[in-house]
Design an enzyme around this catalytic site. Structure first.
Site, PDB file in Angstrom:
ATOM      1  N   SER A   9       0.786  -0.970   0.023  1.00  0.00           N
ATOM      2  CA  SER A   9       0.019  -0.039   0.044  1.00  0.00           C
ATOM      3  C   SER A   9       0.833   1.395  -0.072  1.00  0.00           C
ATOM      4  O   SER A   9       1.818   1.357   0.801  1.00  0.00           O
ATOM      5  CB  SER A   9      -0.836  -0.017   1.375  1.00  0.00           C
ATOM      6  OG  SER A   9      -1.436   1.408   1.252  1.00  0.00           O
ATOM      7  N   HIS A  34      -1.247  -1.140  -4.142  1.00  0.00           N
ATOM      8  CA  HIS A  34      -2.603  -0.981  -3.426  1.00  0.00           C
ATOM      9  C   HIS A  34      -2.436   0.514  -3.495  1.00  0.00           C
ATOM     10  O   HIS A  34      -1.850   0.915  -2.575  1.00  0.00           O
ATOM     11  CB  HIS A  34      -2.816  -1.698  -2.185  1.00  0.00           C
ATOM     12  CG  HIS A  34      -3.890  -1.706  -1.473  1.00  0.00           C
ATOM     13  ND1 HIS A  34      -5.102  -2.298  -1.799  1.00  0.00           N
ATOM     14  CD2 HIS A  34      -4.260  -0.774  -0.531  1.00  0.00           C
ATOM     15  CE1 HIS A  34      -5.933  -2.022  -1.029  1.00  0.00           C
ATOM     16  NE2 HIS A  34      -5.520  -1.381   0.053  1.00  0.00           N
ATOM     17  N   ASP A  36      -4.881   3.487  -1.819  1.00  0.00           N
ATOM     18  CA  ASP A  36      -5.966   3.870  -0.919  1.00  0.00           C
ATOM     19  C   ASP A  36      -6.475   5.284  -1.188  1.00  0.00           C
ATOM     20  O   ASP A  36      -5.675   6.328  -0.677  1.00  0.00           O
ATOM     21  CB  ASP A  36      -5.136   3.962   0.599  1.00  0.00           C
ATOM     22  CG  ASP A  36      -5.156   2.378   1.184  1.00  0.00           C
ATOM     23  OD1 ASP A  36      -6.062   1.404   0.963  1.00  0.00           O
ATOM     24  OD2 ASP A  36      -4.028   2.090   1.675  1.00  0.00           O
ATOM     25  N   MET A  38      -8.908   8.176  -0.183  1.00  0.00           N
ATOM     26  CA  MET A  38      -9.628   8.560   0.922  1.00  0.00           C
ATOM     27  C   MET A  38     -10.114   9.994   0.833  1.00  0.00           C
ATOM     28  O   MET A  38      -9.454  10.956   0.381  1.00  0.00           O
ATOM     29  CB  MET A  38      -8.937   8.457   2.333  1.00  0.00           C
ATOM     30  CG  MET A  38      -8.103   7.171   2.684  1.00  0.00           C
ATOM     31  SD  MET A  38      -7.268   6.905   4.058  1.00  0.00           S
ATOM     32  CE  MET A  38      -6.460   5.403   4.177  1.00  0.00           C
ATOM     33  N   HIS A  67      -8.451   0.799  -3.835  1.00  0.00           N
ATOM     34  CA  HIS A  67      -9.230   0.695  -2.679  1.00  0.00           C
ATOM     35  C   HIS A  67     -10.086   2.214  -2.430  1.00  0.00           C
ATOM     36  O   HIS A  67      -9.551   3.054  -1.862  1.00  0.00           O
ATOM     37  CB  HIS A  67      -8.656   0.063  -1.699  1.00  0.00           C
ATOM     38  CG  HIS A  67      -9.164   0.216  -0.390  1.00  0.00           C
ATOM     39  ND1 HIS A  67      -8.612  -0.070   0.930  1.00  0.00           N
ATOM     40  CD2 HIS A  67     -10.643  -0.058  -0.101  1.00  0.00           C
ATOM     41  CE1 HIS A  67      -9.521  -0.281   1.854  1.00  0.00           C
ATOM     42  NE2 HIS A  67     -10.685  -0.087   1.261  1.00  0.00           N
ATOM     43  N   MET A  69     -11.992   4.410  -0.502  1.00  0.00           N
ATOM     44  CA  MET A  69     -12.766   4.677   0.960  1.00  0.00           C
ATOM     45  C   MET A  69     -13.477   6.123   0.790  1.00  0.00           C
ATOM     46  O   MET A  69     -12.860   7.194   1.196  1.00  0.00           O
ATOM     47  CB  MET A  69     -11.604   4.693   1.868  1.00  0.00           C
ATOM     48  CG  MET A  69     -11.197   3.167   2.107  1.00  0.00           C
ATOM     49  SD  MET A  69      -9.477   3.076   3.093  1.00  0.00           S
ATOM     50  CE  MET A  69      -8.496   3.168   1.736  1.00  0.00           C
ATOM     51  N   MET A 139     -11.356  -5.738   5.393  1.00  0.00           N
ATOM     52  CA  MET A 139     -10.593  -5.126   6.404  1.00  0.00           C
ATOM     53  C   MET A 139      -9.954  -5.814   7.500  1.00  0.00           C
ATOM     54  O   MET A 139     -11.237  -6.167   8.100  1.00  0.00           O
ATOM     55  CB  MET A 139     -11.416  -3.622   6.498  1.00  0.00           C
ATOM     56  CG  MET A 139     -11.634  -2.876   5.272  1.00  0.00           C
ATOM     57  SD  MET A 139     -10.057  -2.574   4.238  1.00  0.00           S
ATOM     58  CE  MET A 139      -9.103  -1.745   5.450  1.00  0.00           C
ATOM     59  N   ASP A 177      -6.517  -6.598   4.329  1.00  0.00           N
ATOM     60  CA  ASP A 177      -6.017  -5.169   4.177  1.00  0.00           C
ATOM     61  C   ASP A 177      -5.876  -4.570   5.652  1.00  0.00           C
ATOM     62  O   ASP A 177      -6.890  -4.363   6.209  1.00  0.00           O
ATOM     63  CB  ASP A 177      -6.849  -4.288   3.072  1.00  0.00           C
ATOM     64  CG  ASP A 177      -6.095  -2.747   3.079  1.00  0.00           C
ATOM     65  OD1 ASP A 177      -5.183  -2.667   3.839  1.00  0.00           O
ATOM     66  OD2 ASP A 177      -6.816  -2.146   2.712  1.00  0.00           O
TER      67      ASP A 177
HETATM   68  C1  DX5 Z   1      -6.411   1.272   5.807  1.00  0.00           C
HETATM   69  C2  DX5 Z   1      -5.755   1.148   4.314  1.00  0.00           C
HETATM   70  C3  DX5 Z   1      -4.659   0.181   4.180  1.00  0.00           C
HETATM   71  C4  DX5 Z   1      -3.431   0.643   5.071  1.00  0.00           C
HETATM   72  C5  DX5 Z   1      -2.782  -0.720   5.379  1.00  0.00           C
HETATM   73  O1  DX5 Z   1      -7.318   2.376   5.722  1.00  0.00           O
HETATM   74  O2  DX5 Z   1      -7.028   0.485   3.709  1.00  0.00           O
HETATM   75  O3  DX5 Z   1      -4.405  -0.290   2.883  1.00  0.00           O
HETATM   76  O4  DX5 Z   1      -2.552   1.485   4.022  1.00  0.00           O
HETATM   77  O5  DX5 Z   1      -1.590  -0.022   5.924  1.00  0.00           O
HETATM   78  P1  DX5 Z   1      -0.885  -1.341   7.154  1.00  0.00           P
HETATM   79  O6  DX5 Z   1      -0.312  -2.267   6.333  1.00  0.00           O
HETATM   80  O7  DX5 Z   1       0.268  -0.365   7.573  1.00  0.00           O
HETATM   81  O8  DX5 Z   1      -1.776  -1.327   7.954  1.00  0.00           O
HETATM   82 ZN    ZN Z   2      -6.502  -0.420   1.602  1.00  0.00          ZN
END
Ligand code: DX5
Ligand code: ZN
Length: 218
Positions: A9, A34, A36, A38, A67, A69, A139, A177
């Site tokens: 990620s 990956h 993320d 947000m 992903h 969010m 998750m 994840d």
């Molecule tokens: C959390 C994200 C994850 C996160 C994982 O909201 O969706 O992808 O970046 O990071 P680690 O592996 O550090 O938990």
């Molecule tokens: Zn993620």
């Protein structure tokens, strides 16, 4: 079981040198990048949007896994598809009754699709969409931040989803994840996960290649 894929990620990467980070992590063995996304509303953090994805696309030939969010994710799927995402995953909690249609809409853009559930959402919430999914993302932390602690209560849910997938007869990847490290990676694989997201565990290492290999072979 489907092939194990390691998905660093980039949330834990250095955004000031993001092109180089993406290029190097691909060289170091990442199968999947990956991403993320947000929005500060669905989760309490803000990251990046389609422009960022488009700009890093040329730095890697790995699978780009977006992903989302964000609230109302259907408004943005076309932009992420055009930016170069190979798979787009959307949260059950953000889509609710629109989940199935959103997954179909993603597929109609010639991109793979997946449903995501938070640690406190039961597997049954997505039972009716398993057949639409190329991947299901579970998750193992509450989304929003990297570097959180793995929630082990998700393990039986991975097994439950693996059974649902088997029953469907479809080829669906199971992605996990949040908080994955060398202590828990074998347990999530044994439960049935094959796409392993790791943010801080990989990016906090100096020798990231060795860490990706260890996660793959644990
Ligand atoms: C959390 C994200 C994850 C996160 C994982 O909201 O969706 O992808 O970046 O990071 P680690 O592996 O550090 O938990
Ligand atoms: Zn993620």
């Amino acid at each position: 079981m489907n092939k194990i894929q390691i998905a660093p990620s980039i949330l834990s990467a250095d955004f000031s040198r993001i092109g180089e980070e993406v290029k190097n992590i691909t060289r170091d063995g990442a199968d999947v990048i990956h991403l993320d996304v947000m929005d500060g509303t669905f989760v309490k953090n803000i990251t990046f949007g389609p422009k960022f994805v488009k700009d890093i696309r040329s730095y890697s030939s790995a699978i780009f896994d977006a992903h989302l969010m964000i609230i109302n994710p259907w408004k943005y799927i076309e932009n992420f598809a055009k930016a170069g995402a190979d798979i787009i995953t959307v949260h059950y909690e953000a889509c609710q009754e629109k989940l199935k249609q959103t997954l179909k809409d993603i597929k109609s853009l010639n991109v793979k699709c997946g449903a995501v559930i938070n640690p406190d959402t039961p597997a049954s919430a997505i039972e009716n969409v398993v057949e639409e999914c190329d991947m299901i993302l579970l998750m193992s932390v509450f989304p929003g931040f990297g570097g959180q602690k793995f929630i082990p209560e998700v393990l039986p849910k991975i097994e439950e989803i693996a059974k649902m997938v088997q029953k469907s007869g479809k080829n669906v990847d199971i992605e996990i994840d949040g908080g994955i490290n060398l202590e828990n990676v074998a347990s999530v694989k044994n439960a049935g996960a094959n796409v392993i997201v790791a943010g801080s565990t990989v990016f906090n290492e100096i020798d990231r290649k060795a860490m990706i290999e260890k996660l793959r072979n644990a």
